[in-house]
Design a protein around this motif. Structure first.
Motif, PDB file in Angstrom:
ATOM      1  N   VAL A 234       0.569  -1.088  -0.063  1.00 23.65           N
ATOM      2  CA  VAL A 234       0.182  -0.299  -0.183  1.00 23.65           C
ATOM      3  C   VAL A 234       1.182   1.010  -0.024  1.00 23.65           C
ATOM      4  N   THR A 235       1.644   1.508   1.000  1.00 22.44           N
ATOM      5  CA  THR A 235       2.269   2.545   0.775  1.00 22.44           C
ATOM      6  C   THR A 235       3.155   2.825  -0.464  1.00 22.44           C
ATOM      7  N   VAL A 236       4.375   1.763  -1.075  1.00 24.98           N
ATOM      8  CA  VAL A 236       4.698   2.277  -2.365  1.00 24.98           C
ATOM      9  C   VAL A 236       3.942   2.464  -3.819  1.00 24.98           C
ATOM     10  N   ALA A 237       2.490   1.552  -3.293  1.00 26.51           N
ATOM     11  CA  ALA A 237       1.057   2.488  -4.326  1.00 26.51           C
ATOM     12  C   ALA A 237       1.146   3.593  -4.266  1.00 26.51           C
ATOM     13  N   ARG A 238       0.987   3.896  -2.998  1.00 27.00           N
ATOM     14  CA  ARG A 238       0.648   5.522  -2.808  1.00 27.00           C
ATOM     15  C   ARG A 238       2.051   6.614  -2.979  1.00 27.00           C
ATOM     16  N   HIS A 239       2.949   5.841  -2.636  1.00 27.77           N
ATOM     17  CA  HIS A 239       3.695   6.902  -3.445  1.00 27.77           C
ATOM     18  C   HIS A 239       4.386   7.059  -4.623  1.00 27.77           C
ATOM     19  N   ASP A 240       4.053   5.801  -5.807  1.00 28.64           N
ATOM     20  CA  ASP A 240       4.103   5.667  -6.876  1.00 28.64           C
ATOM     21  C   ASP A 240       3.171   6.959  -7.584  1.00 28.64           C
ATOM     22  N   GLY A 241       1.830   6.348  -7.031  1.00 20.89           N
ATOM     23  CA  GLY A 241       0.975   7.015  -7.737  1.00 20.89           C
ATOM     24  C   GLY A 241       1.314   8.416  -7.671  1.00 20.89           C
ATOM     25  N   ARG A 242       1.252   8.987  -6.645  1.00 16.41           N
ATOM     26  CA  ARG A 242       2.198  10.944  -6.253  1.00 16.41           C
ATOM     27  C   ARG A 242       2.841  11.377  -6.832  1.00 16.41           C
ATOM     28  N   MET A 243       3.911  10.342  -7.255  1.00 18.68           N
ATOM     29  CA  MET A 243       4.565  10.698  -7.897  1.00 18.68           C
ATOM     30  C   MET A 243       5.120  10.506  -9.443  1.00 18.68           C
ATOM     31  N   LEU A 244       3.775   9.882 -10.031  1.00 16.17           N
ATOM     32  CA  LEU A 244       3.248   9.914 -10.717  1.00 16.17           C
ATOM     33  C   LEU A 244       2.337  11.073 -11.545  1.00 16.17           C
ATOM     34  N   MET A 245       2.029  11.604 -10.889  1.00 15.74           N
ATOM     35  CA  MET A 245       1.409  12.958 -10.947  1.00 15.74           C
ATOM     36  C   MET A 245       1.897  14.245 -10.751  1.00 15.74           C
ATOM     37  N   THR A 246       3.497  14.164 -10.656  1.00 20.21           N
ATOM     38  CA  THR A 246       4.255  14.920 -10.341  1.00 20.21           C
ATOM     39  C   THR A 246       5.148  14.723 -11.035  1.00 20.21           C
ATOM     40  N   SER A 247       6.713  14.231 -10.356  1.00 17.30           N
ATOM     41  CA  SER A 247       7.980  14.674 -11.129  1.00 17.30           C
ATOM     42  C   SER A 247       7.918  13.543 -12.180  1.00 17.30           C
ATOM     43  N   GLY A 248       7.232  12.659 -12.035  1.00 15.50           N
ATOM     44  CA  GLY A 248       6.616  11.530 -12.989  1.00 15.50           C
ATOM     45  C   GLY A 248       7.840  10.202 -12.426  1.00 15.50           C
ATOM     46  N   TRP A 249       9.029  10.357 -12.814  1.00 20.16           N
ATOM     47  CA  TRP A 249       9.899   9.521 -12.762  1.00 20.16           C
ATOM     48  C   TRP A 249      11.246  10.068 -12.275  1.00 20.16           C
ATOM     49  N   VAL A 250      12.292   9.590 -11.412  1.00 16.13           N
ATOM     50  CA  VAL A 250      13.677   9.826 -11.958  1.00 16.13           C
ATOM     51  C   VAL A 250      14.120   9.674 -12.737  1.00 16.13           C
ATOM     52  N   SER A 251      15.065  10.838 -13.709  1.00 22.81           N
ATOM     53  CA  SER A 251      15.654  10.889 -14.729  1.00 22.81           C
ATOM     54  C   SER A 251      16.725   9.324 -15.097  1.00 22.81           C
ATOM     55  N   HIS A 252      16.128   8.427 -15.814  1.00 23.66           N
ATOM     56  CA  HIS A 252      17.188   7.947 -16.133  1.00 23.66           C
ATOM     57  C   HIS A 252      18.992   7.921 -16.422  1.00 23.66           C
TER      58      HIS A 252
END
Length: 449
Positions: free
Chosen positions: A302-320
């Motif tokens: 649950v914690t990882v999914a919520r973190h990733d969901g919010r990140m996808l709506m903001t910065s999206g990802w860490v630079s490849h």
């Protein structure tokens, strides 16, 4: 109290905007006191309730803090302004930074070629090679690694975890003394801090129990080489804390293992204790370089999914590009050797200073300990209790040393100073200990102890 800036306004919104403008423009500095509610209300001809509402909003947004009888003051790191560390005066040895020795940091080598891609990386935000390395990194130390993700550093991750789990006004248990940037971040998110005392084995069960019964929604702590004390969990302490936390399964526990690889073997961790809601954050800034803004995160589904969901709506990802750089560093034997050399040097340098201070009768929080070992003290800093922080900081400055006053790391814990030992060679450490003892003696003669 600030006397050069006049707060203006007739509504709570106007008053708050006036204070914010003063902070942004530097007219109100960190620590400056705002007028008492009734006095400002009388001066402006408005109701005390209007002023109180404005001050409440400013507290919620992290611009000011209330210190009981000390009144309402501008926060040490107000959320509307970027507060840089004070410049180190010329000629002084900088022991206030909290940073690693550059001699043990590798040269960063980004990939030679970065091919353009069509669209974004939102569909595949994590490089599979780095994801596998991250899983192995956590699993090596017994941290469950079924679900991992990435962030732009520890504070970025913690801010995102807290913001998706909690609402303004909710309470967060934090270490006291603790990481100063975290103590700035929590109120800036509109959350309330509940200080939890720290001893040589990390946060104390008694203080955590008080915080849990008070209704905290999250706990943020460090399993080893805690900043600023250097404390690490013992097995017994970890087990006692985990037993208490299992009685509050809805509380999110976030471990910040920022000292991984530079402070000895992993201390016992709450992340491996069967908690329902948890995350452990590991950064590489101390072992690979402060400009490498990447963190690996392990946690419950649950914690990882919520973190990733919010990140996808903001910065999206860490630079490849950044991820490729980390993969290269993780896979380089020469880098591993450099990191290991740094770990040994940090333990020796800290130990020399602690032993020299204790030989002169100067007590240190946690003692020398086994660097990063269970229940021992380690890391890059030493936390020295003192009666008068300013007297010690200024006294050491006259002798060529620049150390950090403890005020920025404390909420309710006793006064102290923090000394970063990362670059402190053995002979320098013994000289500093002598100067420290002399300064304490002078302070005792001047202030009576």
């Amino acid at each position: 109290m600030a006397t050069q800036y006049s707060i203006q306004g007739t509504t709570a919104k106007g008053l708050a905007a006036s204070v914010e403008r003063g902070v942004t423009e530097g007219e109100l500095a960190p620590g400056d006191a705002l007028p008492p509610v009734r006095r400002l209300a009388d001066e402006l001809g408005i109701s005390p309730g209007t002023v109180a509402t404005a001050y409440k909003e400013l507290r919620r947004r992290g611009l000011v803090v209330t210190r009981g009888r000390g009144g309402t003051v501008v926060a040490e790191a107000p959320s509307v302004a970027s507060r840089r560390p004070p410049r180190v005066p010329p000629g002084l040895v900088d022991l206030a930074s909290g940073l690693p020795d550059p001699a043990f940091l590798p040269v960063l080598r980004p990939p030679a070629e970065v091919r353009p891609v069509y669209g974004s990386h939102r569909a595949a935000p994590r490089l599979s090679a780095l994801e596998e390395l991250t899983r192995a990194w956590f699993a090596r130390d017994g941290v469950p690694a079924e679900r991992v993700t990435f962030a732009h550093g520890a504070l970025d991750c913690i801010a995102r975890l807290l913001s998706v789990e909690l609402r303004p006004g909710d309470a967060v248990a934090v270490e006291d003394p603790g990481f100063h940037h975290l103590l700035d971040l929590v109120p800036a998110l509109g959350l309330r801090m509940v200080p939890v005392a720290v001893d040589g084995e990390g946060i104390t069960p008694e203080a955590l129990g008080v915080a849990l019964r008070a209704g905290v929604r999250a706990v943020v702590c460090s399993p080893r080489a805690q900043c600023p004390t250097g404390a690490s969990f013992s097995t017994g302490r970890r087990d006692e804390l985990a037993s208490m936390l299992r009685e509050f399964p809805e509380v999110l526990v976030v471990e910040d293992d920022y000292n991984v690889e530079i402070a000895g073997p992993l201390a016992p961790t709450l992340a491996a204790s069967g908690l329902e809601r948890w995350a452990q954050v590991r950064t590489v800034s101390k072992r690979l370089g402060v400009d490498l803004r990447w963190a690996g995160v392990a946690g419950d589904p649950v914690t990882v999914a919520r973190h990733d969901g919010r990140m996808l709506m903001t910065s999206g990802w860490v630079s490849h590009v950044l991820q490729e750089t980390v993969v290269g560093l993780f896979s380089d034997p020469a880098v591993a050797g450099l990191v290991a050399a740094g770990e040994a040097a940090y333990a020796e340098r800290r130990g020399v200073l602690v032993e020299a201070l204790e030989a002169r009768g100067v007590g240190v929080a946690g003692g020398a300990g086994e660097a990063g070992g269970p229940g021992g003290a380690g890391g890059l800093n030493v936390w020295v209790p003192v009666r008068d922080e300013s007297a010690v900081v200024n006294g050491l400055r006259t002798r060529g040393w620049w150390v950090a006053a403890g005020a920025r790391f404390r909420i309710a814990s006793p006064t102290a100073v923090r000394i970063t030992t990362a670059t402190l060679e053995g002979a320098e450490g013994r000289r500093l200990a002598g100067d420290f003892a002399d300064v304490l003696g002078e302070a005792e003669a001047t202030y009576g102890g």
